[in-house]
Design a protein around this motif. Structure first.
Motif, PDB file in Angstrom:
ATOM      1  N   VAL A 252       0.844  -1.195   0.000  1.00  0.00           N
ATOM      2  CA  VAL A 252       0.000   0.000   0.000  1.00  0.00           C
ATOM      3  C   VAL A 252       0.879   1.245   0.000  1.00  0.00           C
ATOM      4  CG1 VAL A 252      -1.867  -1.157   1.260  1.00  0.00           C
ATOM      5  CG2 VAL A 252      -0.110   0.081   2.538  1.00  0.00           C
ATOM      6  N   LYS A 253       0.268   2.383  -0.282  1.00  0.00           N
ATOM      7  CA  LYS A 253       0.958   3.663  -0.181  1.00  0.00           C
ATOM      8  C   LYS A 253       0.797   4.296   1.201  1.00  0.00           C
ATOM      9  CE  LYS A 253       0.547   4.745  -5.109  1.00  0.00           C
ATOM     10  NZ  LYS A 253      -0.006   5.685  -6.123  1.00  0.00           N
ATOM     11  N   ARG A 254      -0.278   3.894   1.895  1.00  0.00           N
ATOM     12  CA  ARG A 254      -0.579   4.519   3.184  1.00  0.00           C
ATOM     13  C   ARG A 254      -1.335   3.515   4.049  1.00  0.00           C
ATOM     14  NH1 ARG A 254      -1.665  10.075   4.817  1.00  0.00           N
ATOM     15  NH2 ARG A 254      -3.251  10.172   6.444  1.00  0.00           N
ATOM     16  N   VAL A 255      -0.983   3.453   5.326  1.00  0.00           N
ATOM     17  CA  VAL A 255      -1.655   2.538   6.237  1.00  0.00           C
ATOM     18  C   VAL A 255      -1.771   3.187   7.608  1.00  0.00           C
ATOM     19  CG1 VAL A 255       0.535   1.384   6.782  1.00  0.00           C
ATOM     20  CG2 VAL A 255      -1.624   0.226   7.281  1.00  0.00           C
ATOM     21  N   THR A 256      -2.909   2.983   8.255  1.00  0.00           N
ATOM     22  CA  THR A 256      -3.091   3.357   9.649  1.00  0.00           C
ATOM     23  C   THR A 256      -3.251   2.078  10.457  1.00  0.00           C
ATOM     24  OG1 THR A 256      -4.121   5.483   9.129  1.00  0.00           O
ATOM     25  CG2 THR A 256      -4.514   4.594  11.325  1.00  0.00           C
ATOM     26  N   VAL A 257      -2.475   1.962  11.531  1.00  0.00           N
ATOM     27  CA  VAL A 257      -2.500   0.783  12.395  1.00  0.00           C
ATOM     28  C   VAL A 257      -2.956   1.227  13.774  1.00  0.00           C
ATOM     29  CG1 VAL A 257      -1.188  -1.154  13.316  1.00  0.00           C
ATOM     30  CG2 VAL A 257      -0.547  -0.156  11.108  1.00  0.00           C
ATOM     31  N   ALA A 258      -4.065   0.638  14.257  1.00  0.00           N
ATOM     32  CA  ALA A 258      -4.601   0.962  15.583  1.00  0.00           C
ATOM     33  C   ALA A 258      -4.700  -0.307  16.406  1.00  0.00           C
ATOM     34  CB  ALA A 258      -5.971   1.625  15.458  1.00  0.00           C
ATOM     35  N   CYS A 259      -4.245  -0.235  17.659  1.00  0.00           N
ATOM     36  CA  CYS A 259      -4.345  -1.362  18.590  1.00  0.00           C
ATOM     37  C   CYS A 259      -4.098  -0.821  19.993  1.00  0.00           C
ATOM     38  CB  CYS A 259      -3.332  -2.445  18.242  1.00  0.00           C
ATOM     39  SG  CYS A 259      -3.410  -3.895  19.318  1.00  0.00           S
ATOM     40  N   ALA A 260      -4.991  -1.145  20.905  1.00  0.00           N
ATOM     41  CA  ALA A 260      -4.880  -0.610  22.262  1.00  0.00           C
ATOM     42  C   ALA A 260      -3.651  -1.172  22.970  1.00  0.00           C
ATOM     43  CB  ALA A 260      -6.140  -0.939  23.054  1.00  0.00           C
ATOM     44  N   GLY A 261      -2.905  -0.284  23.636  1.00  0.00           N
ATOM     45  CA  GLY A 261      -1.827  -0.703  24.511  1.00  0.00           C
ATOM     46  C   GLY A 261      -0.515  -1.043  23.843  1.00  0.00           C
ATOM     47  N   ILE A 262      -0.388  -0.792  22.528  1.00  0.00           N
ATOM     48  CA  ILE A 262       0.831  -1.139  21.813  1.00  0.00           C
ATOM     49  C   ILE A 262       1.574   0.134  21.401  1.00  0.00           C
ATOM     50  CG2 ILE A 262       1.776  -2.196  19.716  1.00  0.00           C
ATOM     51  CD1 ILE A 262       0.902  -4.199  21.799  1.00  0.00           C
ATOM     52  N   VAL A 263       2.876   0.114  21.596  1.00  0.00           N
ATOM     53  CA  VAL A 263       3.765   1.205  21.194  1.00  0.00           C
ATOM     54  C   VAL A 263       4.501   0.785  19.921  1.00  0.00           C
ATOM     55  CG1 VAL A 263       5.803   2.555  21.826  1.00  0.00           C
ATOM     56  CG2 VAL A 263       4.037   2.072  23.536  1.00  0.00           C
ATOM     57  N   GLY A 264       4.533   1.652  18.924  1.00  0.00           N
ATOM     58  CA  GLY A 264       5.207   1.352  17.677  1.00  0.00           C
ATOM     59  C   GLY A 264       6.683   1.701  17.728  1.00  0.00           C
ATOM     60  N   TYR A 265       7.514   0.799  17.186  1.00  0.00           N
ATOM     61  CA  TYR A 265       8.956   1.006  17.073  1.00  0.00           C
ATOM     62  C   TYR A 265       9.349   0.921  15.612  1.00  0.00           C
ATOM     63  CZ  TYR A 265      10.288   0.724  22.017  1.00  0.00           C
ATOM     64  OH  TYR A 265      10.469   0.978  23.346  1.00  0.00           O
ATOM     65  N   ALA A 266      10.260   1.787  15.185  1.00  0.00           N
ATOM     66  CA  ALA A 266      10.811   1.707  13.839  1.00  0.00           C
ATOM     67  C   ALA A 266      12.285   2.080  13.889  1.00  0.00           C
ATOM     68  CB  ALA A 266      10.066   2.632  12.879  1.00  0.00           C
TER      69      ALA A 266
END
Length: 289
Positions: A252-266
């Motif tokens: 995809v060109k764009r994505v939104t990821v939602a989930c309670a209680g999770i911190v994103g790392y990159a």
């Protein structure tokens, strides 16, 4: 005379970065390059130094450190056309791996910068912040949080031990995804968003992701038993997990990821709690590797 600015995080690899820099600089000098060596005192200081260096338009801004230091340089170099050079001195060094930069051989890494051509690649962006590798947003992110708290061991084994520790308590997560405008609700062990193919020192979670296709690779690992997750984990090193029936892949060109209680790392860096929206930025970074 070509000019390289070498920016070092002296704490990377528990002090290894300074030794890497000291072995790399003679290669630049011997090739007739004008060199400027800068040392950062903190992440904020490194970003300031990188921005000042980029504004002076050197032939290369070479960073000596790990993926976190590379990520800092991305913030300063994105869209400028000033090439990034990589002198790997961190734990995972995934962005260096993407370009087959020699690990553990600073002189060879410097020679690569001297003799290589420049390649233009994409970046991913969350808000105003860029990353070049993979956004971890599930079991992988929880493992990353644990691994970052660990002082021992170094390298890939740290992630392996953190993985085993989290397996004891981890449960599938409920996600809401928006993939190029299409919403989807799904249970999964993890969701990973890749600009590049690997994270965590060579774990090829988004195996097949290309750095210059203008797209993000979104991978879901749907619910697995703990035993099956343990059996599948080694397959991440060669990308053969893509054949597992619980693997799902989108470009995809764009994505939104939602989930309670999770911190994103990159790129090994904490990007913040979900929801996060990621977009592909084609041709954002020049890399001399």
């Amino acid at each position: 005379m070509p000019r390289v600015v070498v920016l070092t995080n002296p704490t990377s690899g528990k002090g290894r970065a300074a030794r890497v820099r000291d072995e790399a600089l003679p290669r630049f000098h011997g090739a007739g390059w004008q060199t400027t060596a800068l040392t950062s005192r903190s992440a904020d200081d490194a970003l300031d130094l990188a921005r000042v260096a980029a504004a002076e338009r050197p032939d290369v801004l070479a960073v000596c450190g790990g993926d976190g230091m590379v990520n800092i340089a991305m913030q300063a170099l994105a869209g400028t056309g000033v090439p990034l050079g990589i002198l790997p001195a961190g734990t995972g060094n995934d962005f260096a791996r993407y370009f087959d930069v020699p690990l553990g051989d600073p002189a060879a890494a410097a020679s690569r910068i001297v003799h290589a051509t420049t390649r233009t690649v994409d970046l991913a962006r969350i808000g105003e912040r860029y990353f070049g590798g993979v956004l971890a947003a599930g079991f992988d992110a929880v493992v990353n949080e644990r691994a970052n708290r660990m002082r021992w061991p170094r390298g890939q084994m740290r992630y392996n031990l953190a993985t085993l520790a989290e397996l004891r308590v981890f449960q599938p997560l409920k996600y809401l995804l928006e993939l190029d405008g299409e919403e989807r609700s799904v249970e999964a062990m993890l969701v990973a968003v890749g600009n590049g193919p690997s994270f965590g020192g060579g774990l090829r979670i988004t195996h097949g992701a290309e750095l210059d296709d203008g797209l993000l690779d979104v991978v879901l690992i749907k619910p697995l038993s703990r035993r099956e997750l343990v059996r599948t984990y080694p397959k991440l090193f060669d990308g053969s997990h893509v054949n597992h029936p619980q693997y799902e892949h989108h470009r995809v060109k764009r994505v939104t990821v939602a989930c309670a209680g999770i911190v994103g790392y990159a790129d090994g860096e904490r990007f913040g709690p979900l929801p996060l929206t990621v977009e592909a930025i084609p041709g954002a970074l020049a890399v001399r590797a």
